[in-house]
Every structure is written in C-alpha cells, then in structure tokens.
Design a protein around this motif. Sequence first.
Motif, PDB file in Angstrom:
ATOM      1  N   HIS A 115     -33.662  60.076  59.746  1.00  0.00           N
ATOM      2  CA  HIS A 115     -34.495  60.235  60.949  1.00  0.00           C
ATOM      3  C   HIS A 115     -35.852  59.554  60.805  1.00  0.00           C
ATOM      4  CE1 HIS A 115     -36.076  63.592  58.574  1.00  0.00           C
ATOM      5  NE2 HIS A 115     -37.123  63.605  59.376  1.00  0.00           N
ATOM      6  N   VAL A 116     -36.445  59.576  59.604  1.00  0.00           N
ATOM      7  CA  VAL A 116     -37.747  58.924  59.450  1.00  0.00           C
ATOM      8  C   VAL A 116     -37.612  57.407  59.384  1.00  0.00           C
ATOM      9  CG1 VAL A 116     -39.116  60.822  58.536  1.00  0.00           C
ATOM     10  CG2 VAL A 116     -37.744  59.482  56.988  1.00  0.00           C
ATOM     11  N   LEU A 117     -36.520  56.917  58.816  1.00  0.00           N
ATOM     12  CA  LEU A 117     -36.294  55.467  58.817  1.00  0.00           C
ATOM     13  C   LEU A 117     -36.140  54.961  60.251  1.00  0.00           C
ATOM     14  CD1 LEU A 117     -35.684  52.888  57.041  1.00  0.00           C
ATOM     15  CD2 LEU A 117     -33.304  53.405  57.494  1.00  0.00           C
ATOM     16  N   LEU A 118     -35.339  55.648  61.041  1.00  0.00           N
ATOM     17  CA  LEU A 118     -35.163  55.254  62.441  1.00  0.00           C
ATOM     18  C   LEU A 118     -36.462  55.410  63.233  1.00  0.00           C
ATOM     19  CD1 LEU A 118     -31.643  56.750  63.185  1.00  0.00           C
ATOM     20  CD2 LEU A 118     -32.249  54.358  62.769  1.00  0.00           C
ATOM     21  N   GLN A 119     -37.196  56.463  62.942  1.00  0.00           N
ATOM     22  CA  GLN A 119     -38.493  56.669  63.595  1.00  0.00           C
ATOM     23  C   GLN A 119     -39.420  55.506  63.296  1.00  0.00           C
ATOM     24  OE1 GLN A 119     -40.332  60.286  62.223  1.00  0.00           O
ATOM     25  NE2 GLN A 119     -42.278  59.851  63.208  1.00  0.00           N
ATOM     26  N   GLY A 120     -39.430  55.046  62.048  1.00  0.00           N
ATOM     27  CA  GLY A 120     -40.277  53.919  61.674  1.00  0.00           C
ATOM     28  C   GLY A 120     -39.830  52.620  62.307  1.00  0.00           C
ATOM     29  N   LEU A 121     -38.530  52.371  62.354  1.00  0.00           N
ATOM     30  CA  LEU A 121     -38.017  51.127  62.931  1.00  0.00           C
ATOM     31  C   LEU A 121     -38.209  51.053  64.444  1.00  0.00           C
ATOM     32  CD1 LEU A 121     -34.679  50.659  60.958  1.00  0.00           C
ATOM     33  CD2 LEU A 121     -36.737  49.256  60.793  1.00  0.00           C
ATOM     34  N   GLN A 122     -38.327  52.195  65.099  1.00  0.00           N
ATOM     35  CA  GLN A 122     -38.444  52.219  66.553  1.00  0.00           C
ATOM     36  C   GLN A 122     -39.829  52.587  67.045  1.00  0.00           C
ATOM     37  OE1 GLN A 122     -35.095  54.211  68.510  1.00  0.00           O
ATOM     38  NE2 GLN A 122     -34.411  54.593  66.427  1.00  0.00           N
ATOM     39  N   ASN A 123     -40.755  52.750  66.158  1.00  0.00           N
ATOM     40  CA  ASN A 123     -42.085  53.191  66.540  1.00  0.00           C
ATOM     41  C   ASN A 123     -42.792  52.152  67.403  1.00  0.00           C
ATOM     42  OD1 ASN A 123     -45.081  53.893  66.104  1.00  0.00           O
ATOM     43  ND2 ASN A 123     -43.976  55.603  65.172  1.00  0.00           N
ATOM     44  N   GLU A 124     -43.676  52.614  68.256  1.00  0.00           N
ATOM     45  CA  GLU A 124     -44.451  51.706  69.104  1.00  0.00           C
ATOM     46  C   GLU A 124     -45.471  50.908  68.300  1.00  0.00           C
ATOM     47  OE1 GLU A 124     -46.168  53.750  72.405  1.00  0.00           O
ATOM     48  OE2 GLU A 124     -44.258  54.624  73.001  1.00  0.00           O
TER      49      GLU A 124
END
Length: 178
Positions: A115-124
């Motif tokens: 979840h944190v990897l995806l959060q980082g890759l999709q962050n604004e």
Amino acid sequence: MCTNQMCCDVHKTARLKIEAEFLDKILCDVKEVPWYVKGKLKVLPCLIDVLGVEKVLETIPELPDNLVRGLSLNYLAPVSGEVYKASLHNMLYKEEQFEQIAKTMCNFWRSHWLHVLLQGLQNENNLLRQNTAHYWLPTTLKLVPNTLEIILEALKDIPKTDKSHWLYAYMSHVCYQV
C-alpha cells in the motif's frame, strides 16, 4: 574465564539477555524521535538487521508510512530507501528454504509495504513519485519474488480518477521490469 560448560552457558545467556534489553531500549528510544530526523532512519537498518523487521514494525507500526513520507524530501529519500532495502533483505535472509521464501516474503511484503509503494507511485507530489520509482521499485522487483504480478494486479483495482498518476505508476513499473 569459566571453568565448566554450565558456567559459560549461564554467562552467555545473561549476556544475550542484557544485549536484547539494550537493543529493545534503543528501538523504543528511536521510536520517540520524529519521523523527519535523518539520524533516526540511519540507525534503523542496523536495528532491522539485529532485531528483525517484524520486531521493528511491531514496535514502530507507522514506519512504512513515514518512509514513504520521507521520499518526498531530498535529504531523507536515500536513507528511506536504505531502510526499505534493509527490511527486504531481512525478510529474504531469515528464511532457510527457497520455496518458503517466495510465499512468506510476498505475504509479508503485501501486508506491510504494497500500500505504501502504490501510495508513493501515485502521489500528487512529483518528487515523491520519482523517489519511490528510483529508491523502492528496483529493490522490490529484485528482492521480492512475484512482485511484478502483485503490483500490476493492484494497479488494476485502483480507480482511475486521475489518469496521469495511474499512468505514471504503471509506466514506472514497466520501465523497471526491463
């Protein structure tokens, strides 16, 4: 010097107990340091190596989220990558049989880090996206078996309200698979 084996075993057990208490105290002290202090992150790879990633995440459950936050700051991004890499290495080398490694690592990684990897890759935040792709994605793909499939499957489930962020995450992933 010990005169018999029993005496040596008692001393060794006492020393190991003191060392464990000392390391637990250090870990508790490190937990109290704010997430944005670079010194905190520099100590964590050593603690992960000695205590194990499970113990560190049990004591500091907010660590994955704080590490991804650190990717948005230039001075913390490399150290955040080192802590993440130490976590993956610890998971990899604690297992003895290869068949168990893939399943155990994937499950542990999925529950703590996906979840944190995806959060980082999709962050604004563009810097956070770039640092996640640079510091975390290659390490993940190299050390954790089957993560390409797991990440691509997770990307399919994400609502595509902002196509550019989803596309960036997808393309970053594809670029690192080559």
